[in-house]
Design a protein around this motif. Structure first.
Motif, mmCIF file in Angstrom:
data_model
loop_
_atom_site.group_PDB
_atom_site.id
_atom_site.type_symbol
_atom_site.label_atom_id
_atom_site.label_comp_id
_atom_site.label_asym_id
_atom_site.label_seq_id
_atom_site.Cartn_x
_atom_site.Cartn_y
_atom_site.Cartn_z
ATOM 1 N N THR A 1 0.844 -1.267 -0.180
ATOM 2 C CA THR A 1 -0.086 -0.114 0.060
ATOM 3 C C THR A 1 0.792 1.243 -0.167
ATOM 4 O OG1 THR A 1 -0.231 -0.128 2.417
ATOM 5 C CG2 THR A 1 -1.984 -1.189 1.304
ATOM 6 N N ILE A 2 1.818 1.159 0.584
ATOM 7 C CA ILE A 2 2.807 2.518 0.779
ATOM 8 C C ILE A 2 3.452 2.572 -0.509
ATOM 9 C CG2 ILE A 2 5.116 3.546 1.789
ATOM 10 C CD1 ILE A 2 4.243 2.042 4.420
ATOM 11 N N GLY A 3 3.882 1.440 -1.157
ATOM 12 C CA GLY A 3 4.471 1.287 -2.465
ATOM 13 C C GLY A 3 3.634 1.941 -3.564
ATOM 14 N N GLY A 4 2.376 1.581 -3.518
ATOM 15 C CA GLY A 4 1.441 2.201 -4.552
ATOM 16 C C GLY A 4 1.113 3.726 -4.137
ATOM 17 N N ALA A 5 0.937 4.115 -2.748
ATOM 18 C CA ALA A 5 0.821 5.669 -2.686
ATOM 19 C C ALA A 5 2.148 6.286 -3.159
ATOM 20 C CB ALA A 5 0.524 5.877 -1.410
ATOM 21 N N CYS A 6 2.962 5.953 -2.998
ATOM 22 C CA CYS A 6 4.521 6.684 -3.199
ATOM 23 C C CYS A 6 4.623 6.633 -4.911
ATOM 24 C CB CYS A 6 5.771 5.715 -2.929
ATOM 25 S SG CYS A 6 5.844 6.071 -0.876
ATOM 26 N N LEU A 7 4.361 5.397 -5.489
ATOM 27 C CA LEU A 7 4.447 5.585 -6.987
ATOM 28 C C LEU A 7 3.343 6.736 -7.615
ATOM 29 C CD1 LEU A 7 4.812 1.892 -7.961
ATOM 30 C CD2 LEU A 7 6.350 3.551 -8.545
ATOM 31 N N GLY A 8 2.042 6.571 -7.100
ATOM 32 C CA GLY A 8 1.197 7.569 -7.599
ATOM 33 C C GLY A 8 1.738 8.746 -7.538
ATOM 34 N N VAL A 9 2.177 9.268 -6.508
ATOM 35 C CA VAL A 9 2.812 10.791 -6.184
ATOM 36 C C VAL A 9 4.020 10.893 -7.115
ATOM 37 C CG1 VAL A 9 3.846 12.302 -4.544
ATOM 38 C CG2 VAL A 9 1.849 10.889 -3.790
ATOM 39 N N ALA A 10 4.872 9.745 -7.241
ATOM 40 C CA ALA A 10 6.167 10.158 -7.872
ATOM 41 C C ALA A 10 5.866 10.252 -9.552
ATOM 42 C CB ALA A 10 6.870 8.736 -7.693
ATOM 43 N N ILE A 11 4.656 9.775 -9.855
ATOM 44 C CA ILE A 11 4.368 9.708 -11.184
ATOM 45 C C ILE A 11 3.505 11.005 -11.677
ATOM 46 C CG2 ILE A 11 2.856 8.803 -13.035
ATOM 47 C CD1 ILE A 11 3.401 5.914 -11.918
ATOM 48 N N LEU A 12 2.827 11.517 -10.573
ATOM 49 C CA LEU A 12 1.913 12.814 -10.939
ATOM 50 C C LEU A 12 2.558 14.179 -10.654
ATOM 51 C CD1 LEU A 12 -0.809 14.123 -11.294
ATOM 52 C CD2 LEU A 12 -1.367 14.041 -9.107
ATOM 53 N N THR A 13 3.599 13.985 -9.712
ATOM 54 C CA THR A 13 4.218 15.281 -9.556
ATOM 55 C C THR A 13 5.025 15.940 -10.676
ATOM 56 O OG1 THR A 13 4.482 14.602 -7.198
ATOM 57 C CG2 THR A 13 6.122 16.543 -7.952
ATOM 58 N N PRO A 14 5.830 15.124 -11.363
ATOM 59 C CA PRO A 14 6.648 15.798 -12.447
ATOM 60 C C PRO A 14 5.537 16.163 -13.441
ATOM 61 C CG PRO A 14 7.113 13.416 -12.559
ATOM 62 C CD PRO A 14 6.422 13.654 -11.134
ATOM 63 N N ALA A 15 4.562 15.495 -13.826
ATOM 64 C CA ALA A 15 3.398 15.720 -14.601
ATOM 65 C C ALA A 15 2.537 17.108 -14.468
ATOM 66 C CB ALA A 15 2.268 14.683 -14.806
ATOM 67 N N LEU A 16 2.508 17.193 -12.890
ATOM 68 C CA LEU A 16 2.019 18.632 -12.858
ATOM 69 C C LEU A 16 2.599 19.813 -13.026
ATOM 70 C CD1 LEU A 16 0.260 17.725 -9.121
ATOM 71 C CD2 LEU A 16 -1.026 18.225 -11.167
ATOM 72 N N PHE A 17 4.115 19.734 -12.834
ATOM 73 C CA PHE A 17 5.128 20.739 -12.982
ATOM 74 C C PHE A 17 4.880 20.924 -14.638
ATOM 75 C CE2 PHE A 17 6.880 19.764 -8.958
ATOM 76 C CZ PHE A 17 7.011 21.147 -8.197
ATOM 77 N N TRP A 18 5.018 19.837 -15.263
ATOM 78 C CA TRP A 18 5.118 19.787 -16.990
ATOM 79 C C TRP A 18 3.818 20.662 -17.690
ATOM 80 C CZ3 TRP A 18 9.028 19.093 -20.255
ATOM 81 C CH2 TRP A 18 8.697 18.881 -21.725
ATOM 82 N N TYR A 19 2.550 20.227 -17.239
ATOM 83 C CA TYR A 19 1.470 20.698 -17.748
ATOM 84 C C TYR A 19 0.792 21.958 -16.973
ATOM 85 C CZ TYR A 19 1.052 16.564 -20.759
ATOM 86 O OH TYR A 19 1.131 15.580 -21.682
ATOM 87 N N ILE A 20 0.830 22.242 -15.906
ATOM 88 C CA ILE A 20 0.296 23.314 -15.183
ATOM 89 C C ILE A 20 1.029 24.172 -14.731
ATOM 90 C CG2 ILE A 20 -1.209 23.873 -13.021
ATOM 91 C CD1 ILE A 20 -2.359 20.893 -13.242
#
Length: 207
Positions: free
Chosen positions: A188-207
């Motif tokens: 469960t910790i791995g899933g949450a960390c992966l979700g944040v790790a994937i979304l964070t750079p995308a937010l900087f790139w698109y928004i």
């Protein structure tokens, strides 16, 4: 004395059943399809344009409804045992299908000049499906907590500090998956960390 022990045992059993029922509903409400749909609706509401809602409808159809229907078909035909895919090996085909629909949706959204946040979600969905597919070949990771973490981070991005209470959903959903013995704490910790790790750079790139 015996009666007291039996009563105490029954009380513990009743509490455990109630706790399990609560965990079950937390897991159902926090399932990736529902959480993903909520994320799309959140982004569309923040954009508040007619065009955004139209693209959101397409996104929901392509990346959430179609994969869900595919899993339902797999369950009905006996290829998987449960809609939530409790067995690691059963997740391979749905993840490949989700990857295909996410990439197709991203291409259509990009070519159609859809709002950047929706293109971002499709891209994140595709990258997440690919990474989770590769991990699933060897290990089982929680899609529930990944989706919950993404939803919480999006809410904080678009709604600000008013969305802070929503972050509680991440550990709550993680607890429910562990309590129901669908995942370990590490998964469960791995899933949450992966979700944040994937979304964070995308937010900087698109928004």
């Amino acid at each position: 004395m015996t009666l007291r022990i039996e009563k105490a045992t029954m009380d513990v059993a009743v509490r455990y059943r109630r706790l399990s029922a609560f965990a079950y509903w937390v897991s159902q409400i926090g399932s990736p399809p529902l959480t993903g749909a909520a994320a799309v609706l959140l982004v569309s509401s923040a954009l508040a344009t007619n065009g955004a809602w139209g693209w959101a409808g397409f996104y929901l159809l392509a990346t959430i409804l179609l994969p869900c229907l595919y899993i339902v078909w797999l369950v009905r035909t006996g290829h998987v045992s449960d809609f939530h895919l409790p067995i690691r090996e059963e997740r391979i085909r749905p993840l490949i299908f989700s990857l295909a629909t996410a990439l197709a949706a991203w291409g259509i959204l990009y070519q159609g000049a859809a709002p950047a946040p929706l293109r971002m979600l499709a891209g994140v969905n595709g990258v997440q499906a690919l990474i989770f597919f590769l991990i699933t070949l060897r290990w089982k990771v929680s899609l529930h907590t990944a989706a919950a973490a993404v939803m919480a981070q999006l809410a904080l991005t678009f709604l600000g500090t008013s969305a802070l209470p929503l972050t509680v959903s991440v550990p709550l959903i993680a607890w429910s998956r562990v309590h129901l013995r669908r995942h370990t704490v590490a998964q469960t910790i791995g899933g949450a960390c992966l979700g944040v790790a994937i979304l964070t750079p995308a937010l900087f790139w698109y928004i």
